[in-house]
Design a protein around this motif. Sequence first.
Motif, PDB file in Angstrom:
ATOM      1  N   GLU A   1      -6.013  -4.695  -6.907  1.00 23.21           N
ATOM      2  CA  GLU A   1      -6.583  -3.426  -7.348  1.00 23.21           C
ATOM      3  C   GLU A   1      -5.527  -2.314  -7.264  1.00 23.21           C
ATOM      4  OE1 GLU A   1      -9.257  -2.803  -8.820  1.00 23.21           O
ATOM      5  OE2 GLU A   1      -9.091  -0.616  -8.736  1.00 23.21           O
ATOM      6  N   ARG A   2      -4.775  -2.293  -6.165  1.00 23.30           N
ATOM      7  CA  ARG A   2      -3.728  -1.264  -5.994  1.00 23.30           C
ATOM      8  C   ARG A   2      -2.664  -1.379  -7.069  1.00 23.30           C
ATOM      9  NH1 ARG A   2      -4.264  -1.895  -0.261  1.00 23.30           N
ATOM     10  NH2 ARG A   2      -5.363  -0.021   0.416  1.00 23.30           N
TER      11      ARG A   2
ATOM     12  N   GLU B   1       0.844  -1.201   0.000  1.00 24.80           N
ATOM     13  CA  GLU B   1       0.000   0.000   0.000  1.00 24.80           C
ATOM     14  C   GLU B   1       0.881   1.253   0.000  1.00 24.80           C
ATOM     15  OE1 GLU B   1      -2.750   0.140   3.259  1.00 24.80           O
ATOM     16  OE2 GLU B   1      -3.601   2.042   2.599  1.00 24.80           O
TER      17      GLU B   1
ATOM     18  N   CYS C   1       2.768   1.605  -3.394  1.00 26.76           N
ATOM     19  CA  CYS C   1       1.875   1.944  -4.504  1.00 26.76           C
ATOM     20  C   CYS C   1       1.462   3.426  -4.487  1.00 26.76           C
ATOM     21  CB  CYS C   1       0.628   1.060  -4.502  1.00 26.76           C
ATOM     22  SG  CYS C   1       0.965  -0.580  -5.181  1.00 26.76           S
TER      23      CYS C   1
ATOM     24  N   ARG D   1      -3.876  -0.165 -10.365  1.00 22.80           N
ATOM     25  CA  ARG D   1      -4.037   1.288 -10.445  1.00 22.80           C
ATOM     26  C   ARG D   1      -2.702   2.025 -10.447  1.00 22.80           C
ATOM     27  NH1 ARG D   1      -6.630   3.339  -6.068  1.00 22.80           N
ATOM     28  NH2 ARG D   1      -7.578   1.440  -5.291  1.00 22.80           N
ATOM     29  N   CYS D   2      -1.691   1.463  -9.778  1.00 24.02           N
ATOM     30  CA  CYS D   2      -0.454   2.246  -9.587  1.00 24.02           C
ATOM     31  C   CYS D   2       0.588   1.981 -10.652  1.00 24.02           C
ATOM     32  CB  CYS D   2       0.128   2.034  -8.201  1.00 24.02           C
ATOM     33  SG  CYS D   2       1.271   0.650  -8.074  1.00 24.02           S
TER      34      CYS D   2
ATOM     35  N   ASN E   1      -4.844  -5.749  -2.874  1.00 23.52           N
ATOM     36  CA  ASN E   1      -3.504  -5.635  -3.462  1.00 23.52           C
ATOM     37  C   ASN E   1      -3.591  -5.616  -4.986  1.00 23.52           C
ATOM     38  OD1 ASN E   1      -2.350  -5.761  -0.938  1.00 23.52           O
ATOM     39  ND2 ASN E   1      -1.520  -7.837  -1.163  1.00 23.52           N
TER      40      ASN E   1
END
Length: 185
Positions: free
Chosen positions: A92-93, A68, A71, A96-97, A90
């Motif tokens: 999803e993160r 987290e 990211c 996105r990152c 995780n």
Amino acid sequence: MNPASNLVLIGPMGAGKSSLGRLLAPRFGLVLRDLDRMIEERCGVAIPTIFELEGEAGFRQRERGVLEEVCAGAGQLIATGGGAVLDPANRERLRRCGFVVWLKVGIELQLRRLGRDRSRPLLQVAEREQRLRQLAAEREPLYAETCDLVFEPGPVAARSAAAALARELERHWQRHPATPAAVPA
Ligand code: S3P
């Protein structure tokens, strides 16, 4: 195309995430963030000890925290542990990152590379091949749904695999405009 400033490597144990990460980070002007090494540095002990003292659940909680935090940053090459994709948050993160690459390797190559490994708690079983097959069955759909690009390094030296992946990235990864262009090899 995913216009992201981070590059993320996912995939199973023995795929070469850390070694390709070390070679590719300077090539693309990125700071290497190896999540497993970060967890170990913060805890002051190696991963097997974390599993021993806190169980897999404790390790996953630490992994989630570091992921987290990382990211939230930019301009990094993020090398994940093989099980980082288990947690939906995780996944999803990571999506996105960064631009996410699945380093896909077959069981035979994993076995060859990890044959004598003692540093991976999930592999300290009599039937390594069976364990790797079981992990692959559970996780491959998760790697597939998380990644922007699938790359199969094959049984070549890390340097050749890194050069081949760099060429793929030049074609597929649309970098965020805020990050510098790749440094020629
Ligand atoms: C794990 C993989 C390891 C490490 C931990 C758990 C897994 O990282 O995070 O032992 O669940 O597959 P590597 O993929 O770098 O070996």
